[in-house]
Write an enzyme that holds these catalytic residues in place. Structure first.
Site, PDB file in Angstrom:
ATOM      1  N   GLU A  33       0.533 -17.306  25.491  1.00  0.00           N
ATOM      2  CA  GLU A  33       1.999 -17.416  25.381  1.00  0.00           C
ATOM      3  C   GLU A  33       2.443 -16.925  24.011  1.00  0.00           C
ATOM      4  O   GLU A  33       1.787 -17.219  22.999  1.00  0.00           O
ATOM      5  CB  GLU A  33       2.390 -18.887  25.593  1.00  0.00           C
ATOM      6  CG  GLU A  33       3.660 -19.077  26.358  1.00  0.00           C
ATOM      7  CD  GLU A  33       3.598 -18.526  27.781  1.00  0.00           C
ATOM      8  OE1 GLU A  33       3.982 -17.341  27.963  1.00  0.00           O
ATOM      9  OE2 GLU A  33       3.207 -19.246  28.700  1.00  0.00           O
ATOM     10  N   THR A  35       2.185 -14.112  22.850  1.00  0.00           N
ATOM     11  CA  THR A  35       1.191 -13.181  22.308  1.00  0.00           C
ATOM     12  C   THR A  35       1.540 -11.737  22.657  1.00  0.00           C
ATOM     13  O   THR A  35       1.062 -10.823  21.987  1.00  0.00           O
ATOM     14  CB  THR A  35      -0.211 -13.498  22.867  1.00  0.00           C
ATOM     15  OG1 THR A  35      -0.077 -13.737  24.268  1.00  0.00           O
ATOM     16  CG2 THR A  35      -0.820 -14.719  22.208  1.00  0.00           C
ATOM     17  N   ALA A 122      14.029 -21.352  34.737  1.00  0.00           N
ATOM     18  CA  ALA A 122      12.830 -22.183  34.886  1.00  0.00           C
ATOM     19  C   ALA A 122      11.623 -21.547  34.201  1.00  0.00           C
ATOM     20  O   ALA A 122      10.536 -22.100  34.199  1.00  0.00           O
ATOM     21  CB  ALA A 122      12.535 -22.416  36.355  1.00  0.00           C
ATOM     22  N   GLY A 123      11.816 -20.351  33.649  1.00  0.00           N
ATOM     23  CA  GLY A 123      10.713 -19.682  32.947  1.00  0.00           C
ATOM     24  C   GLY A 123       9.810 -18.890  33.880  1.00  0.00           C
ATOM     25  O   GLY A 123       8.680 -18.576  33.533  1.00  0.00           O
ATOM     26  N   SER A 125      10.802 -15.995  35.046  1.00  0.00           N
ATOM     27  CA  SER A 125      11.231 -14.629  34.776  1.00  0.00           C
ATOM     28  C   SER A 125      11.986 -13.952  35.913  1.00  0.00           C
ATOM     29  O   SER A 125      11.649 -12.850  36.362  1.00  0.00           O
ATOM     30  CB  SER A 125      10.024 -13.793  34.363  1.00  0.00           C
ATOM     31  OG  SER A 125      10.485 -12.802  33.524  1.00  0.00           O
ATOM     32  N   SER A 126      13.033 -14.618  36.344  1.00  0.00           N
ATOM     33  CA  SER A 126      13.888 -14.037  37.377  1.00  0.00           C
ATOM     34  C   SER A 126      14.540 -12.749  36.875  1.00  0.00           C
ATOM     35  O   SER A 126      14.757 -11.812  37.650  1.00  0.00           O
ATOM     36  CB  SER A 126      14.969 -15.035  37.804  1.00  0.00           C
ATOM     37  OG  SER A 126      15.698 -15.465  36.677  1.00  0.00           O
ATOM     38  N   SER A 127      14.826 -12.668  35.578  1.00  0.00           N
ATOM     39  CA  SER A 127      15.527 -11.477  35.086  1.00  0.00           C
ATOM     40  C   SER A 127      14.630 -10.239  35.139  1.00  0.00           C
ATOM     41  O   SER A 127      15.096  -9.156  35.502  1.00  0.00           O
ATOM     42  CB  SER A 127      16.061 -11.700  33.673  1.00  0.00           C
ATOM     43  OG  SER A 127      15.017 -12.067  32.820  1.00  0.00           O
ATOM     44  N   ASP A 171       6.367  -9.954  31.386  1.00  0.00           N
ATOM     45  CA  ASP A 171       7.070 -10.334  32.612  1.00  0.00           C
ATOM     46  C   ASP A 171       7.214  -9.141  33.571  1.00  0.00           C
ATOM     47  O   ASP A 171       6.999  -9.262  34.778  1.00  0.00           O
ATOM     48  CB  ASP A 171       8.462 -10.902  32.276  1.00  0.00           C
ATOM     49  CG  ASP A 171       8.376 -12.065  31.304  1.00  0.00           C
ATOM     50  OD1 ASP A 171       7.267 -12.597  31.117  1.00  0.00           O
ATOM     51  OD2 ASP A 171       9.409 -12.440  30.739  1.00  0.00           O
ATOM     52  N   TYR A 221      13.386 -17.748  20.074  1.00  0.00           N
ATOM     53  CA  TYR A 221      12.486 -16.644  20.420  1.00  0.00           C
ATOM     54  C   TYR A 221      12.584 -15.541  19.359  1.00  0.00           C
ATOM     55  O   TYR A 221      11.582 -15.068  18.829  1.00  0.00           O
ATOM     56  CB  TYR A 221      12.861 -16.095  21.806  1.00  0.00           C
ATOM     57  CG  TYR A 221      11.842 -15.150  22.387  1.00  0.00           C
ATOM     58  CD1 TYR A 221      10.867 -15.597  23.261  1.00  0.00           C
ATOM     59  CD2 TYR A 221      11.850 -13.795  22.047  1.00  0.00           C
ATOM     60  CE1 TYR A 221       9.929 -14.728  23.792  1.00  0.00           C
ATOM     61  CE2 TYR A 221      10.915 -12.921  22.571  1.00  0.00           C
ATOM     62  CZ  TYR A 221       9.965 -13.396  23.453  1.00  0.00           C
ATOM     63  OH  TYR A 221       9.029 -12.534  23.969  1.00  0.00           O
TER      64      TYR A 221
HETATM   65  C1  GLA Z   1       9.325 -14.591  27.643  1.00  0.00           C
HETATM   66  C2  GLA Z   1       9.250 -13.093  27.316  1.00  0.00           C
HETATM   67  C3  GLA Z   1       7.811 -12.594  27.420  1.00  0.00           C
HETATM   68  C4  GLA Z   1       6.861 -13.456  26.605  1.00  0.00           C
HETATM   69  C5  GLA Z   1       7.084 -14.935  26.914  1.00  0.00           C
HETATM   70  C6  GLA Z   1       6.287 -15.845  26.014  1.00  0.00           C
HETATM   71  O1  GLA Z   1       9.012 -14.803  28.987  1.00  0.00           O
HETATM   72  O2  GLA Z   1      10.063 -12.344  28.187  1.00  0.00           O
HETATM   73  O3  GLA Z   1       7.742 -11.250  27.022  1.00  0.00           O
HETATM   74  O4  GLA Z   1       7.002 -13.197  25.236  1.00  0.00           O
HETATM   75  O5  GLA Z   1       8.447 -15.310  26.808  1.00  0.00           O
HETATM   76  O6  GLA Z   1       4.931 -15.674  26.225  1.00  0.00           O
END
Ligand code: GLA
Length: 379
Positions: A33, A35, A122-123, A125-127, A171, A221
């Site tokens: 994560e 990274t 929710a993390g 990565s819908s976008s 993502d 971020y």
């Molecule tokens: C988000 C970003 C990814 C990654 C993660 C953390 O999802 O879009 O590129 O940096 O956070 O690992």
């Protein structure tokens, strides 16, 4: 079922059926994560939560129309003049259209209807699923021959240049390159990758959603990206990837306590990714679980991208004998934890964590038992 309902909705919106539907998955990240933008290792997989995009060329009018079914909104674009709007979902699409324009691709006008099963915020990565599915659909509609890596680049450039989101490539890579029952060990420095089988036998990946999304996701971020860049420029390295733990220790004096902690986390997390891949190959589930907990510990204490709700879910996981490991997943500051849970009595296990989370936080969580699936597909 959902496909028929999307076709029906498309026909109601545009008076004729779609020519094709693109299915773009969200992702989990097993480990690695924060990274990717540090040119390190990540280990994502595509999951069975999708953005669906139905397309057809628009021969009836001289514009491009897009319906976002879930939120009951629509947009129309003049493809010769793409500009920003005040809606983020439209900007994700506008950014991709811009990328095609900048690549000097003449695009046909089209109609598009979008429907999603990926929970927002929710993390998962819908976008990126939206951007990559949209880009794939436009390429297909216009017979533009474009590789998945180029689609990753387009979405990444659009995020950085058009939207001002300074994310990495994980993502987009996961959504486009996903393979059923495989995790993907990606080296972000040279983009080499390897598919690793995920055969969990008596275990299962489960996401538990805190159902909180803290304000500081975007700023937090961006701060981490900057803090890591400061370390590398101070020590004269291209990226944290080329720095060793030994070198970091030796140069500790040159860095602030905070900068040292950030870099230390990234270097250790990269090591954990490799150990994790090895443990997965050897089916060492206890070791996988320990690495998840260690990753969370670093994200919480060294990288400081967790929040009290994520920490609560991880603490509850530690208390439960049927959960081998858990950690926050994605950018952090809210969203989901990823949990490795025994299949036996899995529902009872999840219910027990959910109840305790609710009792402590007053927030109703949600859980998803996820399957690992193929990447963006044209149906
Ligand atoms: C988000 C970003 C990814 C990654 C993660 C953390 O999802 O879009 O590129 O940096 O956070 O690992």
């Amino acid at each position: 079922m959902i496909i028929q309902s999307i076709k029906n909705s498309f026909e109601r919106a545009f008076s004729f059926p779609p020519s094709f539907i693109v299915r773009a998955p969200g992702r989990i990240n097993l480990i690695g994560e924060h990274t990717d933008y540090n040119k390190g290792y990540v280990f994502p997989a595509a999951i069975n939560k999708y953005v669906y995009l139905a397309f057809s060329a628009n021969v009836l009018s001289n514009d491009t129309r897009i319906v976002a079914k879930d939120i009951g909104e629509s947009a129309s674009f003049d493809l010769s003049r793409i500009s920003k709007s005040d809606k983020s979902w439209k900007n994700f699409l506008a950014g991709i259209l811009r990328q095609f324009q900048e690549g000097s691709h003449a695009l046909k006008n089209f109609n598009c209807l979008i429907q999603s099963t990926i929970p927002i915020g929710a993390g998962m990565s819908s976008s990126s699923a939206l951007e990559c599915g949209f880009a794939k659909g436009i390429a297909y509609l216009n017979n533009i021959d474009i590789s998945n890596w180029e689609l990753v680049n387009m979405s990444h450039r659009s995020n950085h240049e058009f939207l001002g989101i300074k994310g990495g490539i994980m993502d987009q890579f996961a959504s486009l390159f996903g393979k059923v029952d495989k995790g993907m060990l990606l080296d972000c420095i040279d983009r080499s990758y390897e598919y690793v089988s995920i055969e969990l036998e008596n275990y299962q990946w489960v996401l538990i959603n805190t159902n909180v999304k803290h304000e500081n996701l975007t700023s937090g971020y961006g701060d981490r990206v900057q803090e890591c860049n400061e370390v590398t420029s101070l020590l004269g390295f291209d990226s944290l990837r080329t720095l060793t733990i030994n070198h970091l220790e030796k140069n500790r004096i040159k860095l602030s306590e905070l900068a040292f902690k950030r870099a230390q986390f990234v270097l250790k997390e990269n090591e954990r990714v490799k150990l994790f891949a090895e443990a997965l190959r050897n089916k060492e589930y206890e070791e996988i679980g320990s690495l998840l907990y260690a990753s969370h510990d670093g994200l919480k204490n060294k990288y400081e991208v967790s929040c009290k709700e994520l920490d609560l879910l991880v603490d509850l996981a530690k208390e439960h004998e049927n959960i081998l490991g858990a950690r926050m997943m994605g950018g952090g500051f809210g969203g989901c934890t990823l949990n490795l849970i025994k299949k036996e009595n899995i529902i009872t296990t999840i219910d027990s964590v959910e109840e305790k989370y609710f009792a402590s936080s007053g927030i109703k969580p949600e859980s998803y038992i996820v399957k690992i699936v193929d990447g963006v597909t044209i149906l």
